[in-house]
Design an enzyme around this catalytic site. Structure first.
Site: not given
Length: 304
Positions: A130, A226, A285
């Site tokens: 990924s 963040e 996945h």
């Protein structure tokens, strides 16, 4: 409100492919990113299993929200079965690696361009899942002499349309509230209950909860939520490239996954002209977690 914090690189206490580490402490804020310059690398946390130096090492790169422990069992199996050195790495902003405001694939590639030669592991067999697969593909395109062969696990060198709603996942993680002093087992249960209102899939919650760690009597997220939330578009994208990678390449796909589509094949062939496609029939996945034996067998077959 649950906090997320930057951390020193500390050893993990592995509990399996998706183990939870409690070795985290806060550190000073990361340096600011630089524009228009070569990305500034960070010192990645890694685990190296010893093996024969004469053959290319296997290097595993995890996906978004993952860590090097995702491949612990796979790495041990391949080290034993192939006799090769096997390296597992925490990407920046993940696991025990430092946090940085720069989440670009160029920066993640630069981290490896610095680390792999330092460890004497080039050229290597680069295996990325990924997000890690995109980093691996970019590194192979930028520096083909560092990559003996490439395996991209259930990902394409194109814009990704994920099946999971990552923005809502990140918002749910940031909203988790665990009182100070709660025991570890209770904290994990509380976090799971709060995440379940947004994330119904138990396996996905358990995967995300591998990032819940204890630091100074408080529970924090070890991923840099963040920065990842702010720049998720960069992680879903892939940097445009003109050059191709001439080495052997395997795209290893989950049969139940929709991350790699037939419409991606033209770009795959353009950038990776020696690409092969292989599907693990009953995997989603997370191919390595769903069907670990088939995953190992596919890698060994590609190495033969």
């Amino acid at each position: 409100m649950l906090r997320w914090t930057r951390s020193w690189r500390l050893p993990l206490r592995g509990l399996g492919p998706c183990s939870l580490s409690f070795c985290r402490v806060p550190v000073a804020p990361s340096s600011s990113g630089r524009s228009g310059a070569e990305p500034r690398s960070v010192r990645l946390s890694y685990k190296l299993l010893d093996g024969e130096a004469a053959r290319p090492a296997l290097v595993f790169l995890h996906g978004l929200f993952g860590s090097k422990t995702n491949f612990s069992s796979i790495a041990k199996a391949l080290a034993q079965q192939t006799g090769r050195r096997v390296l597992t790495v925490d990407a920046r902003n993940h696991g025990d690696s430092p946090h940085s405001p720069d989440v670009s694939y160029e920066a993640m590639s630069q981290d490896l361009q610095d680390l792999l030669p330092q460890l004497g592991l080039v050229p290597c067999v680069l295996i990325g899942h990924s997000m890690g697969g995109k980093t691996a593909m970019l590194l192979a395109l930028q520096r083909p002499e560092l990559v003996e062969r490439l395996i991209a696990v259930d990902i394409s060198p194109v814009q990704t349309t994920p099946s999971s709603n990552f923005p809502s996942y990140m918002a749910a993680m940031r909203a988790v509230d665990i009182p100070d002093g709660v025991p570890r087992s209770s904290a994990r249960k509380l976090a799971d209950e709060q995440l379940s209102t947004v994330i119904q899939d138990l396996a996905e919650r358990q995967f995300l909860l591998t990032n819940l760690v204890e630091a100074g009597g408080r529970f924090v997220w070890r991923v840099n939520l963040e920065a990842l939330a702010q720049h998720l578009d960069k992680i879903m994208a892939f940097p445009p490239r003109q050059e191709s990678y001439p080495g052997p390449t395997l795209f290893l796909l989950g049969g139940n996954s929709k991350y790699v589509l037939p419409s991606h094949h033209t770009e795959i062939r353009r950038l990776f002209p020696r690409a092969q496609m292989q599907t693990v029939p009953h995997a989603g996945h997370w191919v390595h977690a769903d069907c670990p034996q088939d995953f190992v067998a596919a890698i060994r077959g590609f190495l033969a």
